[in-house]
Scaffold this active site. Structure first.
Site, PDB file in Angstrom:
ATOM      1  N   ILE A   1      -7.658   0.873   9.158  1.00 24.17           N
ATOM      2  CA  ILE A   1      -8.022   2.010  10.319  1.00 24.17           C
ATOM      3  C   ILE A   1      -8.082   1.104  11.536  1.00 24.17           C
ATOM      4  CG2 ILE A   1     -10.020   3.051  11.098  1.00 24.17           C
ATOM      5  CD1 ILE A   1     -10.331   4.146   8.042  1.00 24.17           C
TER       6      ILE A   1
ATOM      7  N   LYS B   1      -4.536   9.814  16.375  1.00 25.97           N
ATOM      8  CA  LYS B   1      -5.024  11.121  17.206  1.00 25.97           C
ATOM      9  C   LYS B   1      -4.469  11.198  18.201  1.00 25.97           C
ATOM     10  CE  LYS B   1      -7.536  12.278  13.215  1.00 25.97           C
ATOM     11  NZ  LYS B   1      -7.164  13.517  12.517  1.00 25.97           N
TER      12      LYS B   1
ATOM     13  N   ASN C   1     -10.879   7.020   2.872  1.00 29.62           N
ATOM     14  CA  ASN C   1     -10.719   6.590   1.233  1.00 29.62           C
ATOM     15  C   ASN C   1     -11.564   5.699   0.683  1.00 29.62           C
ATOM     16  OD1 ASN C   1      -8.695   8.712   1.987  1.00 29.62           O
ATOM     17  ND2 ASN C   1      -7.302   7.278   2.157  1.00 29.62           N
TER      18      ASN C   1
ATOM     19  N   GLU D   1       0.286  -2.095  -6.998  1.00 26.99           N
ATOM     20  CA  GLU D   1      -0.640  -1.106  -7.566  1.00 26.99           C
ATOM     21  C   GLU D   1       0.250  -0.030  -8.034  1.00 26.99           C
ATOM     22  OE1 GLU D   1      -4.563  -1.757  -5.234  1.00 26.99           O
ATOM     23  OE2 GLU D   1      -3.962   0.380  -5.413  1.00 26.99           O
TER      24      GLU D   1
ATOM     25  N   GLY E   1       0.825  -1.071   0.116  1.00 30.71           N
ATOM     26  CA  GLY E   1      -0.187   0.059  -0.044  1.00 30.71           C
ATOM     27  C   GLY E   1       0.954   1.296  -0.134  1.00 30.71           C
ATOM     28  N   VAL E   2       0.343   2.343  -0.030  1.00 25.03           N
ATOM     29  CA  VAL E   2       1.078   3.668  -0.180  1.00 25.03           C
ATOM     30  C   VAL E   2       1.149   4.297   1.226  1.00 25.03           C
ATOM     31  CG1 VAL E   2       0.962   6.043  -1.284  1.00 25.03           C
ATOM     32  CG2 VAL E   2       0.141   4.102  -2.375  1.00 25.03           C
ATOM     33  N   GLY E   3       2.304   4.947   1.448  1.00 23.75           N
ATOM     34  CA  GLY E   3       2.339   5.880   2.713  1.00 23.75           C
ATOM     35  C   GLY E   3       3.455   5.654   3.317  1.00 23.75           C
ATOM     36  N   ASN E   4       3.681   6.300   4.615  1.00 19.93           N
ATOM     37  CA  ASN E   4       4.895   6.555   5.012  1.00 19.93           C
ATOM     38  C   ASN E   4       5.470   5.025   5.713  1.00 19.93           C
ATOM     39  OD1 ASN E   4       5.497   9.408   5.000  1.00 19.93           O
ATOM     40  ND2 ASN E   4       3.475   9.533   5.856  1.00 19.93           N
TER      41      ASN E   4
END
Lengths: 500, 500
Positions: free
Chosen positions: A362, A406, A382, A292, A267-270
């Site tokens: 999540i 959070k 998303n 992807e 997946g995409v992200g940090n």
């Protein structure tokens, strides 16, 4: 006029975006290029937004249904959502303005497995597609399209639409030509095996052949993709990446993986980028990606000689890396393949190559059900994207996420996932900064302790309390206390925090 | 000794079931044949149960892990569960005694997508398989096994196990030889496309070749499969079947299906059999089945010349039809193919052939999430079986179920599914005796009215009340009222009915 439009007939169709937008009527179903901020149309969305605003000024309605490859950008999804120009949207989005419009009920959104989206158009589940709006790097003399920085559902939309609008984007390097491998999945009932055995196999053409008689407009643009910088790798991401690499090492020790030929989906992200940074210094060699999206970390792995091939459908690069890709596309196209989304995400190929999937989430519940999409079961972020395509068909499926969000108000491990996108039958391994929960081979009750061990320590007592209540159930396969199954989420909604 | 054991070496291994059971140690992982009551070992399970009872009498423990194809029978899962002989069981069961043992927490059960089960053994996720216990119709001179009434995971278990025990069942017709099509999915990293284009393609051998040096015992049996009679078609099933056929007709009218070559997958049960009875009198011709299990209704369709080929992995017939199958296997093997489970349920082939799936469910929620396994989220009934394999990869996925159960105490449509086995991303169509909820192309909120329209009228007001509360949510993509999301299930647990 740009020499990127080599076909005579199509040179005659060049016009402004505003003129082109006149071909798109209220109520139309429009298939657009675009995937994770790359290769989306740069001009038509604003022209469409303007048409919606003009209609509204006259007390009229102008709304269209928009299908893409995946997420696009503020100057695509963002402007159209802001103008109230969209009635229905599929299969994935990540734009803040659009997200608000969806969550407020102003527009409709269907969150669809990416590998299903083009196919549903082919099958006619949405009715007739009116217009395809597709970005290209150039148009050949024969009228073929050379894809820009992504392929996505372009082939499906171009094949299905009554009308075609092409945007030719001068910003995209002409050296991208040769990176795309355009293969058409046969339409039912004429489907045959997809002849990809290895991630790096090229099986198609470097261009998309279209019915040029359907082209109503060609629009010239010169605008960059949405290339957002990644945040620097923080301590949490680094810890998660460390545990992910430990997990891979464990698979090697267990004889279930070799140091050579680990096949990655990410997946995409940090966090994924931290994993890739970790792989740079690891013993893993000849890594392949069947995934992807090409990210910065994969480019680094290619440059370091650690990754032999990366197969994807699109890019999601930082501005710096996007520049590099454009400048050196000739070199990178030797090891990067961009495929149609139906091929990059196809269950057939994913299962055949035997990859290890790795996606964000999540929340996960104590039995390993995964929520990828909705905060507190209701507020969509998303979408599922390709996470279901890869998770279900991976050799090993992993989910990687910080244990909280959070500033601790949200736990990523909960009693009962408030929206389930991947079931207990699909998720094998969950990794946070507290370790690895390997759920393979475990009956539901045996997963609970593993899941709590990767929860944030501040949430473990609350989870233990829940388990104690749940275990009083008459039924011990998947014990729950339904009265408090969503207590974490109810507290979040009521108090702003899942903490007591 | 039976002339069904033609191999000299293996003739020397013939012994009683009790003797053979001595090769199975406490703690062993045992892969057994058996799928929906067909082709399971008839003698070893009782011998294993006896070993467990003997151990208990001596104050010792004897428990094994049991893997099968799917459900077996009272004289397999039933006797072993009753004796407390099983520690862990996968991937599917439906035995009442075993179900109770699972729900009471006496044994562990992991409910796995059938298409994943053999693969997980290959990948070593459970560790080393100790013993395979597999029923065969006969053993050839070369030592090949001719499968009996099902193939299931036999190939995977025979390949992976250290020791093999074969049961040769005289009850099974020798004419079954030629019905099986045994194809080995290559082990990673050597997987290639599965060359099935059409449901009827034969791509393998009629036998399973095994390493005969691993065979420790051959046991002769003569016992029927568990062949349970189907209940006569009741009014509700008939109505559901009628709506299902209406749905198919609608697809034809919409140009998305032809009267020829409808490809069926069907779960097992009375409603599916009613659907097949309906197809007998329909305009559909040249029907094919690419499914898991051959049922009475498919045999009728074959006999009527309506179905050209049925591909599955096993049988689930009434006693009358089982007799007929055994007597006329020579004729039926022209149009029936039994494949390994990994092939019958493979995402690659399912997606390629373009079938319409049709499976039962326990409940669906207002957004189209499906619970196939757990009553009130906790009490497991059977398992997911192949419903996920087919639903995810079908051209069109349908779920068919009566709108209520237990004389109206349980609604099949609920606010929030209490266990989610198929997500909102996978279920396309839900059919009850009140009609068809076609969810294709709909955002979550637009699915709600459709789902309520197929609920039992006595539950519609309660569902409407829930929706009214849910719609007060700040977030309108998938509005919920988490405090009452499980109120139907809580009432069921507290009062015995979901009704107020």
């Amino acid at each position: 006029m740009s020499d990127r439009i080599a076909n005579a007939l199509l040179r005659g169709k060049v016009m402004s975006a505003d003129e082109a937008a006149q071909f798109i009527d209220h109520g139309d179903k429009v298939g657009m290029s675009g995937f994770t901020g790359a290769a989306y149309p740069k001009a038509l969305p604003t022209a469409i937004a303007n048409r919606a605003k003009e209609a509204q000024a006259k007390g009229e309605t102008y709304k269209i249904d928009v299908y893409t490859g995946a997420s696009t950008a503020p100057d695509c999804d963002g402007v159209m959502a802001e103008a109230g120009a969209i009635n229905y949207r599929m299969p994935y989005q990540s734009d803040p303005v659009m997200r608000n419009a969806i969550n407020s009920g102003e527009m409709k959104y269907q969150d669809i497995h990416l590998s299903h989206s083009g196919q549903y158009v082919e099958h006619g589940f949405f009715g007739q597609l009116d217009v395809a709006v597709v970005e290209a790097t150039r148009i050949t003399e024969e009228g073929h399209l050379i894809p820009s920085s992504g392929v996505g559902n372009n082939v499906d939309y171009l094949d299905a639409a009554k009308k075609i609008i092409i945007e030719v984007n001068e910003w995209q390097s002409v050296d991208l030509e040769g990176m795309a491998d355009v293969y058409r999945i046969g339409h039912l009932p004429n489907r045959t095996p997809i002849p990809i055995i290895n991630s790096g196999d090229r099986i198609g053409k470097t261009y998309i052949d279209i019915d040029i008689s359907k082209v109503v407009a060609v629009v010239e643009t010169n605008a960059p993709d949405r290339n957002a910088p990644f945040k620097p790798v923080d301590e949490t991401s680094q810890k998660i990446a460390g545990y992910f690499l430990d997990f891979l090492e464990g698979e090697v020790k267990g004889g279930r993986l070799a140091y050579d030929n680990y096949i990655m989906q990410s997946g995409v992200g940090n966090v994924p980028n931290a994993v890739m940074a970790g792989l740079l210094d690891s013993k893993f060699e000849k890594i392949e990606a069947y995934t992807e999206v090409i990210q910065d970390g994969m480019v680094d792995l290619i440059d370091a000689g650690k990754m032999t091939v990366a197969s994807a459908t699109s890019f999601s690069l930082s501005p710096e890396y996007a520049e590099k890709m454009n400048a050196e596309a000739k070199r990178y196209r030797e090891s990067i393949i961009l495929r149609p989304l139906q091929v990059s995400n196809h269950p057939e190929v994913i299962r055949r190559v035997g990859l290890i999937s790795s996606n964000g989430m999540i929340e996960a519940d104590i039995y390993g059900n995964i929520n990828s999409t909705h905060v507190a079961g209701q507020r969509i972020m998303n979408g599922i994207g390709g996470s279901g395509d890869f998770t279900r068909n991976a050799r090993i499926s992993t989910f990687i996420s910080p244990s909280d969000a959070k500033d601790g108000a949200i736990s990523s491990i909960v009693p009962f996932a408030s929206h389930i996108d991947h079931t207990e039958h699909d998720a094998m391994v969950v990794i946070t900064e507290y370790g690895v929960a390997d759920l393979r081979g475990l009956a539901p009750r045996d997963r609970v302790a593993k899941m709590i061990s990767v929860a944030h320590p501040s949430y473990r007592p609350l989870l233990e309390e829940y388990v104690e209540r749940a275990n009083k159930s008459k039924f011990q396969q998947t014990p729950h206390d339904l009265a408090t199954a969503f207590s974490f989420h109810q507290r979040l909604l009521e108090t702003g925090s899942m903490q007591k």
